[in-house]
Design a protein around this motif. Structure first.
Motif, PDB file in Angstrom:
ATOM      1  N   ILE A 182     122.911  30.734  39.986  1.00 17.41           N
ATOM      2  CA  ILE A 182     121.434  30.695  39.567  1.00 17.41           C
ATOM      3  C   ILE A 182     121.115  28.828  39.641  1.00 17.41           C
ATOM      4  N   ILE A 183     120.484  28.697  40.530  1.00 19.28           N
ATOM      5  CA  ILE A 183     120.218  27.309  40.723  1.00 19.28           C
ATOM      6  C   ILE A 183     118.848  26.880  39.943  1.00 19.28           C
ATOM      7  N   ASN A 184     118.948  26.236  39.047  1.00 22.21           N
ATOM      8  CA  ASN A 184     117.876  25.743  38.130  1.00 22.21           C
ATOM      9  C   ASN A 184     117.313  24.287  38.702  1.00 22.21           C
ATOM     10  N   LEU A 185     115.808  24.424  39.038  1.00 14.07           N
ATOM     11  CA  LEU A 185     115.233  23.541  39.779  1.00 14.07           C
ATOM     12  C   LEU A 185     114.022  22.968  38.792  1.00 14.07           C
ATOM     13  N   SER A 186     113.943  23.576  37.653  1.00 12.76           N
ATOM     14  CA  SER A 186     113.071  23.218  36.632  1.00 12.76           C
ATOM     15  C   SER A 186     112.620  21.545  36.564  1.00 12.76           C
ATOM     16  N   GLN A 187     113.534  20.485  36.790  1.00 16.35           N
ATOM     17  CA  GLN A 187     113.682  19.213  36.467  1.00 16.35           C
ATOM     18  C   GLN A 187     113.159  18.757  38.142  1.00 16.35           C
ATOM     19  N   VAL A 188     113.395  19.249  39.087  1.00 17.63           N
ATOM     20  CA  VAL A 188     112.838  18.739  40.300  1.00 17.63           C
ATOM     21  C   VAL A 188     111.418  18.829  40.517  1.00 17.63           C
ATOM     22  N   THR A 200     108.663  24.146  40.099  1.00 17.76           N
ATOM     23  CA  THR A 200     107.260  23.664  40.006  1.00 17.76           C
ATOM     24  C   THR A 200     106.318  24.148  40.962  1.00 17.76           C
ATOM     25  N   ALA A 201     105.056  23.995  40.861  1.00 17.10           N
ATOM     26  CA  ALA A 201     104.302  24.546  41.775  1.00 17.10           C
ATOM     27  C   ALA A 201     104.243  23.949  42.966  1.00 17.10           C
ATOM     28  N   LYS A 202     104.620  22.649  43.114  1.00 15.70           N
ATOM     29  CA  LYS A 202     104.715  21.703  44.532  1.00 15.70           C
ATOM     30  C   LYS A 202     105.893  22.168  44.951  1.00 15.70           C
ATOM     31  N   VAL A 203     107.129  22.581  44.309  1.00 10.42           N
ATOM     32  CA  VAL A 203     108.330  22.970  45.029  1.00 10.42           C
ATOM     33  C   VAL A 203     108.009  24.318  45.409  1.00 10.42           C
ATOM     34  N   LEU A 204     107.398  25.309  44.824  1.00 11.52           N
ATOM     35  CA  LEU A 204     107.292  26.613  45.064  1.00 11.52           C
ATOM     36  C   LEU A 204     106.501  26.661  46.193  1.00 11.52           C
ATOM     37  N   GLN A 205     105.388  25.771  46.493  1.00  8.86           N
ATOM     38  CA  GLN A 205     104.469  25.698  47.546  1.00  8.86           C
ATOM     39  C   GLN A 205     105.261  25.262  48.892  1.00  8.86           C
ATOM     40  N   LEU A 206     106.398  24.571  48.820  1.00  9.24           N
ATOM     41  CA  LEU A 206     107.218  24.239  49.862  1.00  9.24           C
ATOM     42  C   LEU A 206     107.827  25.558  50.492  1.00  9.24           C
ATOM     43  N   PHE A 207     108.361  26.204  49.296  1.00 10.01           N
ATOM     44  CA  PHE A 207     109.226  27.529  49.801  1.00 10.01           C
ATOM     45  C   PHE A 207     108.043  28.581  50.521  1.00 10.01           C
ATOM     46  N   ASN A 208     107.018  28.464  49.880  1.00 12.43           N
ATOM     47  CA  ASN A 208     105.969  29.552  50.275  1.00 12.43           C
ATOM     48  C   ASN A 208     105.496  29.116  51.979  1.00 12.43           C
ATOM     49  N   LEU A 209     105.110  27.818  52.049  1.00  8.61           N
ATOM     50  CA  LEU A 209     104.844  27.244  53.257  1.00  8.61           C
ATOM     51  C   LEU A 209     105.726  27.647  54.406  1.00  8.61           C
ATOM     52  N   SER A 210     107.127  27.379  54.087  1.00  8.25           N
ATOM     53  CA  SER A 210     108.155  27.324  54.927  1.00  8.25           C
ATOM     54  C   SER A 210     108.757  28.908  55.206  1.00  8.25           C
ATOM     55  N   LYS A 211     108.031  29.926  54.406  1.00  5.44           N
ATOM     56  CA  LYS A 211     108.520  31.093  54.630  1.00  5.44           C
ATOM     57  C   LYS A 211     110.010  31.403  53.881  1.00  5.44           C
ATOM     58  N   LEU A 212     110.663  30.356  53.225  1.00  2.00           N
ATOM     59  CA  LEU A 212     111.853  30.534  52.674  1.00  2.00           C
ATOM     60  C   LEU A 212     111.784  31.179  51.313  1.00  2.00           C
ATOM     61  N   ASP A 213     110.617  31.655  50.934  1.00  2.00           N
ATOM     62  CA  ASP A 213     110.523  32.540  49.646  1.00  2.00           C
ATOM     63  C   ASP A 213     111.035  34.011  50.020  1.00  2.00           C
ATOM     64  N   SER A 214     111.152  34.206  51.146  1.00  2.00           N
ATOM     65  CA  SER A 214     111.658  35.403  51.926  1.00  2.00           C
ATOM     66  C   SER A 214     113.117  35.475  51.945  1.00  2.00           C
ATOM     67  N   ILE A 215     113.803  34.389  51.718  1.00  2.00           N
ATOM     68  CA  ILE A 215     115.380  34.054  51.988  1.00  2.00           C
ATOM     69  C   ILE A 215     115.727  34.017  50.462  1.00  2.00           C
ATOM     70  N   PHE A 216     115.064  33.149  49.940  1.00  2.00           N
ATOM     71  CA  PHE A 216     115.574  32.944  48.313  1.00  2.00           C
ATOM     72  C   PHE A 216     114.935  33.873  47.499  1.00  2.00           C
ATOM     73  N   ASP A 217     115.749  34.521  46.469  1.00  2.00           N
ATOM     74  CA  ASP A 217     115.134  35.019  45.315  1.00  2.00           C
ATOM     75  C   ASP A 217     114.791  33.936  44.103  1.00  2.00           C
ATOM     76  N   ILE A 218     113.497  34.073  44.053  1.00  2.00           N
ATOM     77  CA  ILE A 218     112.967  32.956  43.314  1.00  2.00           C
ATOM     78  C   ILE A 218     112.461  33.548  42.071  1.00  2.00           C
ATOM     79  N   TYR A 219     112.743  32.918  40.659  1.00  2.00           N
ATOM     80  CA  TYR A 219     112.319  33.416  39.589  1.00  2.00           C
ATOM     81  C   TYR A 219     111.888  32.380  38.643  1.00  2.00           C
ATOM     82  N   PRO A 220     110.943  32.685  37.719  1.00 14.40           N
ATOM     83  CA  PRO A 220     110.400  31.735  36.776  1.00 14.40           C
ATOM     84  C   PRO A 220     111.241  30.951  35.841  1.00 14.40           C
TER      85      PRO A 220
END
Length: 109
Positions: free
Chosen positions: A45-51, A81-101
């Motif tokens: 589990i990679i916690n990116l909450s500080q990024v 964060t919203a900005k980092v999540l947007q990067l994953f959504n725009l690059s379609k990598l949200d289909s490769i990574f399992d992302i949780y709040p």
């Protein structure tokens, strides 16, 4: 790069304690995750909450781990964060990574 680790059951939680993951530090993230997987960890589990900022280099630091564990483990990303999540959504990598709040939500799966 400042990373910290803690165990929760079969998962190793890796917190990225940096405000940015970009071309200046992605190689350390990539090598650290590679070392952790080489040591036998299969559920991360990679916690990116500080990024607060991540660019394509930051994603490049994460992708080799997904390929290393394909079919043999899990990598969950949490706390984006919203900005980092947007990067994953725009690059379609949200289909490769399992992302949780949160870590707690990831551990339920």
């Amino acid at each position: 790069m400042n990373l910290s680790h803690e165990r929760a059951g079969s998962y190793l939680i890796i917190a990225v304690n940096e405000p940015r993951v970009d071309s200046s530090n992605f190689t350390h993230l990539k090598s650290s995750l590679g070392d952790i997987i080489a040591q036998g960890e299969r559920n991360l589990i990679i916690n990116l909450s500080q990024v607060r900022f991540m660019d394509s280099s930051g994603i490049a630091g994460l992708l080799p781990s997904v390929h290393s564990l394909a079919g043999n483990g899990n990598i969950f990303l949490v706390g984006l964060t919203a900005k980092v999540l947007q990067l994953f959504n725009l690059s379609k990598l949200d289909s490769i990574f399992d992302i949780y709040p949160s870590v707690e939500e990831a551990l339920k799966n």
